[in-house]
Design an enzyme around this catalytic site. Sequence first.
Site, mmCIF file in Angstrom:
data_model
loop_
_atom_site.group_PDB
_atom_site.id
_atom_site.type_symbol
_atom_site.label_atom_id
_atom_site.label_comp_id
_atom_site.label_asym_id
_atom_site.label_seq_id
_atom_site.Cartn_x
_atom_site.Cartn_y
_atom_site.Cartn_z
ATOM 1 N N ASN A 159 0.911 -1.361 0.257
ATOM 2 C CA ASN A 159 0.033 0.181 -0.023
ATOM 3 C C ASN A 159 0.789 1.390 0.206
ATOM 4 O O ASN A 159 1.542 1.454 1.090
ATOM 5 C CB ASN A 159 -1.094 -0.118 1.382
ATOM 6 C CG ASN A 159 -1.958 -0.901 0.716
ATOM 7 O OD1 ASN A 159 -2.656 -0.825 0.529
ATOM 8 N ND2 ASN A 159 -1.569 -3.052 2.033
ATOM 9 N N GLU A 160 1.317 1.466 -1.248
ATOM 10 C CA GLU A 160 1.727 2.913 -1.606
ATOM 11 C C GLU A 160 1.828 4.341 -0.848
ATOM 12 O O GLU A 160 -0.090 4.102 -1.035
ATOM 13 C CB GLU A 160 2.338 2.961 -2.808
ATOM 14 C CG GLU A 160 3.402 1.953 -3.194
ATOM 15 C CD GLU A 160 4.812 1.376 -2.662
ATOM 16 O OE1 GLU A 160 4.661 2.339 -2.243
ATOM 17 O OE2 GLU A 160 5.766 0.975 -3.636
ATOM 18 N N PRO A 161 2.082 5.448 -0.858
ATOM 19 C CA PRO A 161 1.488 6.282 -0.411
ATOM 20 C C PRO A 161 0.352 6.556 -1.928
ATOM 21 O O PRO A 161 0.727 6.823 -2.517
ATOM 22 C CB PRO A 161 2.534 7.448 -0.420
ATOM 23 C CG PRO A 161 4.157 6.567 -0.619
ATOM 24 C CD PRO A 161 3.645 5.352 -0.888
ATOM 25 N N SER A 163 -2.453 5.269 -0.501
ATOM 26 C CA SER A 163 -3.474 4.330 0.002
ATOM 27 C C SER A 163 -4.538 4.697 1.028
ATOM 28 O O SER A 163 -4.371 5.566 1.685
ATOM 29 C CB SER A 163 -2.870 2.893 -0.144
ATOM 30 O OG SER A 163 -1.775 2.259 -1.150
ATOM 31 N N THR A 178 10.193 1.836 -3.950
ATOM 32 C CA THR A 178 9.597 0.392 -4.023
ATOM 33 C C THR A 178 10.699 -0.011 -5.088
ATOM 34 O O THR A 178 11.588 -1.182 -4.725
ATOM 35 C CB THR A 178 8.370 0.455 -3.882
ATOM 36 O OG1 THR A 178 8.124 0.707 -2.688
ATOM 37 C CG2 THR A 178 7.856 -1.421 -3.286
#
Length: 637
Positions: A159-161, A163, A178
Amino acid sequence: MNVIEENRRESISTQLFSSANEASLIVAQEIVELIKKNEQKGKKTILGLATGSTPIGVYKELIRFHKKDGISFSSLITFNLDEYYPISHKHPESYYCFMREQLFDHIDVPEEQINIPDGSVDRSKVFEYCKNYENKISELGGLDLQILGIGRTGHIGFNEPGSTVDSRTRLVHLDSLTKKDAARDFLGEENVPRYAITMGIGTILDARKIILLAWGQAKSSVLAGAIEHKPSDSLPASLLQGHSNVQIYADLSAAGELTRIKHPWLVKLMEWNPATIRAAVTWLSQKVQKPVLKLLDEDYSECGLSDLLTQDGPSYDLNIKIFNEVQHTLTGWPGGKPESPDEYRPERATPHPKRALILAPEPLDDVIGMGGTMHRLVDQGHEVTVAYLTSGNLAVPDTDACKAAELIIDLAKQCENGETAESRFAQRSWDELQSKDDFAIDTDNIRRLKGLIRRGEGKMACEVCGLSADRVRFLNLPFYEKGKYRQFMLNNCDIELVVGLLEELRPHQLYITGAQAEPSTVQAVCFDATKRALDNLADADWLKECYLWLYRGSSQEWGIHEIDMAVPLSPTELGNKVQGIYQHQTQRSQAAISDKRTRDIWRQAEDCDRRLGAAYDQLGLAEYEAIEGFKRWCTRA
Ligand code: GLP
């Protein structure tokens, strides 16, 4: 040992440990207890699992519980957080393979009770697949416990920034940082899948309990943000603050940016000591943006330091004391200034010249951390040796190996009109590179060739930094030469090789790095090897006289108060250091994080030294182009 301090700025319960191993054991025990408790109630345990280097220690402990203590995991149902997409089960970097290697192949969880998102589902079916993954978790009554790591973007799972707090299991696009972090595993960023399937933040928050683990300094700023800043979807881990049963376990390096560690005077009554006084005064100077000598009593009291004033004030005295201390860290003579008083210098004047040994985990660590200082030591007549503990061959892209093989083959054709032993070796390596399956482990020939490339780069970089190539040693520690990323295991012959080198050279100064690195990295393992070698040599007289200096790692920055020796670099010296770094051509695609963005590791080294120079200037000391900082290290701390 648990270090419990004032934590009122922390919105998530956080326990600190002196090592990742210690914390991993506690988490594994907690999992086993949970399983036993549920079994007594006739229930299965539903456990959410994570991948990455962070949980490996926990998995090792679980395996140990199974093998040594006969603990059974047959009542466990597991759900993994995430998986790259698209990726096949057979891909060695799939989380499927990771989980098999690190855990499932060694314990008795029944196959049908293991759930890992499938990275090979047809794109048209992914939506449905994710919905079913969610449903399966809820039909079983939800997750009892979810284990999490944290990525450098602050992601949990993938869950990247961006999300949201109510996101569910879905297909996501990976952040560029990532992908850069995964590039080593995938032997190049271009090979990292662009997407992943991940449980959502909402899915994670539905777990009855959540444990997040974090080790190593690289996680410190993102961890502090998650714990101390307002929850925000720009830092997904901070959304855990909305859960009532979250526990964070961190080692002291990962906790380094928490207020209670970094600025403890803001959250507790201090028992001041020289180190905390220096930290507080330099912090105050940076905070109010005044040189140390201009700080007023009001500055101290308005920023919560009135007790320091009461104890060591007035500000005039304190300012002078700290100014002098910081001033004394600065030296253009890292090996000591011969025939000069050395009471206030970081290094002794005698003996001169000194034997200085620079231990570098991989070629490149040395020039990034101390390329300028290396040059000074050589120029000032010291007997400098650089020893690379590993060859660094795992970090060489195949294309560079092909180029080198071509060169050798062509050279033999042109000079010898045919073949030489070298060209036959190069030809074999070339053939093996051509027939290598994607992501297959390199053959011995390929690894040797790649190691030789880095050897050449290392020697050239040292030459640029003033050190003759014949002063460069290569230890090729077996843990690395026979190992694989994330799975390095030190053993006695590694330690013996380091002991052998130390005994042979008996340095007056030893430069090392990796003290705060994440435990599975090459840097951390090499630091451990050095530490153990030094422990073995504890009774040696020469060691009692040896100063141990820590130099900074590639993505590490030290606070000014932590520095015991600061070696200024002129613009020319800094330029020269950067030229040294550029010699490591095969490492060009590595990236480090800077101001939340990725940045070429070459430029990052330069920025970092410049920032330290600017920080000294801001405190009211001389203005230098750049500074390399060192910490004195005491093995028996
Ligand atoms: C990956 C995983 C995360 C993990 C993170 C940190 O992105 N999807 O679940 O927490 O990496 O990795 P590491 O533990 O190797 O630092």
